[in-house]
Scaffold this motif. Structure first.
Motif, mmCIF file in Angstrom:
data_model
loop_
_atom_site.group_PDB
_atom_site.id
_atom_site.type_symbol
_atom_site.label_atom_id
_atom_site.label_comp_id
_atom_site.label_asym_id
_atom_site.label_seq_id
_atom_site.Cartn_x
_atom_site.Cartn_y
_atom_site.Cartn_z
ATOM 1 N N ASP A 42 3.596 6.567 17.414
ATOM 2 C CA ASP A 42 2.651 7.085 18.394
ATOM 3 C C ASP A 42 1.622 6.013 18.738
ATOM 4 N N CYS A 43 0.638 6.373 19.546
ATOM 5 C CA CYS A 43 -0.330 5.384 20.016
ATOM 6 C C CYS A 43 -1.162 4.824 18.864
ATOM 7 N N PHE A 44 -1.449 5.626 17.852
ATOM 8 C CA PHE A 44 -2.233 5.148 16.708
ATOM 9 C C PHE A 44 -1.442 4.102 15.919
ATOM 10 N N THR A 45 -0.152 4.358 15.751
ATOM 11 C CA THR A 45 0.700 3.395 15.055
ATOM 12 C C THR A 45 0.814 2.102 15.855
ATOM 13 N N MET A 46 1.025 2.230 17.157
ATOM 14 C CA MET A 46 1.138 1.044 18.005
ATOM 15 C C MET A 46 -0.112 0.167 17.911
ATOM 16 N N PHE A 80 0.877 -1.171 0.000
ATOM 17 C CA PHE A 80 0.000 0.000 0.000
ATOM 18 C C PHE A 80 0.917 1.225 0.000
ATOM 19 N N PRO A 81 0.981 1.995 -1.085
ATOM 20 C CA PRO A 81 1.933 3.120 -1.157
ATOM 21 C C PRO A 81 1.689 4.165 -0.070
ATOM 22 N N GLU A 82 2.772 4.745 0.429
ATOM 23 C CA GLU A 82 2.652 5.810 1.427
ATOM 24 C C GLU A 82 1.832 6.982 0.903
ATOM 25 N N SER A 83 1.936 7.225 -0.388
ATOM 26 C CA SER A 83 1.218 8.348 -0.999
ATOM 27 C C SER A 83 -0.255 8.057 -1.227
ATOM 28 N N ILE A 110 -0.949 -4.811 8.439
ATOM 29 C CA ILE A 110 0.142 -3.883 8.714
ATOM 30 C C ILE A 110 1.289 -4.712 9.262
ATOM 31 N N ASN A 111 2.354 -4.791 8.504
ATOM 32 C CA ASN A 111 3.508 -5.584 8.881
ATOM 33 C C ASN A 111 4.167 -4.999 10.135
ATOM 34 N N ALA A 112 4.989 -5.777 10.796
ATOM 35 C CA ALA A 112 5.649 -5.314 12.018
ATOM 36 C C ALA A 112 6.631 -4.184 11.764
ATOM 37 N N ASP A 113 6.954 -3.927 10.492
ATOM 38 C CA ASP A 113 7.838 -2.804 10.167
ATOM 39 C C ASP A 113 7.073 -1.532 9.831
ATOM 40 N N GLY A 114 5.735 -1.567 9.951
ATOM 41 C CA GLY A 114 4.911 -0.382 9.718
ATOM 42 C C GLY A 114 4.346 -0.257 8.324
ATOM 43 N N CYS A 147 -11.875 4.068 -7.482
ATOM 44 C CA CYS A 147 -13.220 4.443 -7.911
ATOM 45 C C CYS A 147 -14.173 3.461 -7.241
ATOM 46 N N ASN A 148 -15.155 3.953 -6.500
ATOM 47 C CA ASN A 148 -16.037 3.055 -5.769
ATOM 48 C C ASN A 148 -17.234 2.617 -6.612
ATOM 49 N N SER A 149 -18.160 1.901 -5.984
ATOM 50 C CA SER A 149 -19.265 1.292 -6.721
ATOM 51 C C SER A 149 -20.204 2.302 -7.361
ATOM 52 N N ILE A 150 -20.199 3.530 -6.862
ATOM 53 C CA ILE A 150 -21.044 4.553 -7.494
ATOM 54 C C ILE A 150 -20.197 5.468 -8.388
ATOM 55 N N ARG A 151 -19.010 4.943 -8.763
ATOM 56 C CA ARG A 151 -18.109 5.614 -9.711
ATOM 57 C C ARG A 151 -17.627 6.964 -9.197
ATOM 58 N N ARG A 152 -17.410 7.048 -7.907
ATOM 59 C CA ARG A 152 -16.875 8.274 -7.325
ATOM 60 C C ARG A 152 -15.404 8.058 -7.006
ATOM 61 N N GLU A 153 -14.543 8.963 -7.485
ATOM 62 C CA GLU A 153 -13.110 8.826 -7.244
ATOM 63 C C GLU A 153 -12.756 9.250 -5.819
ATOM 64 N N ILE A 154 -11.959 8.428 -5.157
ATOM 65 C CA ILE A 154 -11.541 8.679 -3.778
ATOM 66 C C ILE A 154 -10.058 8.357 -3.665
ATOM 67 N N HIS A 155 -9.344 9.126 -2.872
ATOM 68 C CA HIS A 155 -7.938 8.831 -2.594
ATOM 69 C C HIS A 155 -7.863 8.260 -1.190
ATOM 70 N N ILE A 156 -7.364 7.033 -1.076
ATOM 71 C CA ILE A 156 -7.283 6.378 0.230
ATOM 72 C C ILE A 156 -5.823 6.257 0.660
ATOM 73 N N TYR A 157 -5.625 6.191 1.967
ATOM 74 C CA TYR A 157 -4.278 6.159 2.527
ATOM 75 C C TYR A 157 -4.129 4.951 3.455
ATOM 76 N N PRO A 158 -2.883 4.485 3.658
ATOM 77 C CA PRO A 158 -2.666 3.367 4.587
ATOM 78 C C PRO A 158 -3.002 3.752 6.020
ATOM 79 N N GLU A 159 -3.167 2.727 6.865
ATOM 80 C CA GLU A 159 -3.500 2.963 8.265
ATOM 81 C C GLU A 159 -2.404 3.737 8.975
ATOM 82 N N VAL A 160 -1.157 3.450 8.637
ATOM 83 C CA VAL A 160 -0.013 4.117 9.267
ATOM 84 C C VAL A 160 0.556 5.148 8.295
#
Length: 248
Positions: free
Chosen positions: A178-182, A151-154, A198-202, A159-172
């Motif tokens: 920080d606590c969110f990463t942990m 999953f690229p950092e960028s 999410i691999n143990a290397d982030g 495009c979702n089921s209603i053909r709307r473009e969305i930019h999604i990001y990884p969890e980390v």
């Protein structure tokens, strides 16, 4: 370069320097123009002797009429603290996308290297945390390279089921343990035969190979209700992502 910095003199040698009342040609990419700026540091920029400030991943520190600038990396802060620099509140040039025209190449090299250093440090911290707290290790690189898509950092344009473009990001995101990463590390989720973890290397990976799920469970990774890309009819928009996903 920055990897070899170990003393304050090393840091000063690598830094971009602005002397008091010096004129510098600065390029502002957001405005598409360059202009000459006079840096009257003592009058206009709230500098303090033997002090440093961090703003938007740029470190500024001041001493004897010169402002030193380097992209952020943790080792630089450690050196400044060792030399008893005091954290202050100064103006930080080149922290808003602008850069010095005559030193553009050097500044861009420093930015690239500092990001690489911080990324490596972050991955090491994540691995140590997972080993100490969760007693798990990263899934081997050859396994994830052969069976998963990173999953690229960028982020990914979908495009979702209603053909709307969305930019999604990884969890980390970012390079901070920080606590969110942990909470995210060594976690996986599966939905409609799509697996993300999410691999143990982030780093986050996506796959549709069922053998990877069994491998994650055996390795000690835990289930978490996180978003699973491509599991609800979403489709990638970028050609490289499409090719990689279809090849799995």
């Amino acid at each position: 370069m920055l990897r070899n910095v170990s003393t304050i003199n090393d840091l000063k040698n690598e830094a971009v320097k602005i002397k008091n009342r010096e004129k510098v040609i600065v390029y502002w990419p957001q405005f598409g123009k360059k202009q000459e700026q006079a840096f009257d540091l003592e009058r206009d920029h709230c500098v303090s002797e033997h002090a440093y400030t961090v703003n938007r991943s740029v470190i500024a520190f001041y001493e004897h009429g010169t402002l030193y600038l380097v992209p952020y990396f943790k080792k630089a802060i450690e050196i400044l603290k060792q030399e008893e620099y005091i954290e202050g509140d100064m103006y930080v040039p080149f922290s808003n996308q602008e850069y010095p025209v005559l030193e553009m190449k050097h500044w861009q090299e420093l930015q690239k290297e500092s990001q690489e250093i911080e990324k490596e440090r972050f991955e090491e911290e994540c691995i140590k945390f997972c080993k100490d707290v969760f007693k798990v290790n990263p899934i081997l690189k050859e396994l994830v390279d052969a069976n998963c898509m990173l999953f690229p950092e960028s982020g990914i344009q979908i495009c979702n089921s209603i053909r709307r473009e969305i930019h999604i990001y990884p969890e980390v995101t970012g390079y901070h343990l920080d606590c969110f990463t942990m909470d995210a590390l060594a976690r996986y989720c599966v939905k409609n035969d799509v697996i993300t973890f999410i691999n143990a290397d982030g780093k986050q990976y996506i796959t549709k190979k069922p053998e990877m799920l069994q491998l994650l469970i055996e390795a000690g990774y835990k289930f978490s209700d996180i978003y699973v890309p491509f599991s609800n009819g979403e489709e990638p928009e970028e050609e490289e992502i499409i090719r990689h996903w279809n090849s799995l």
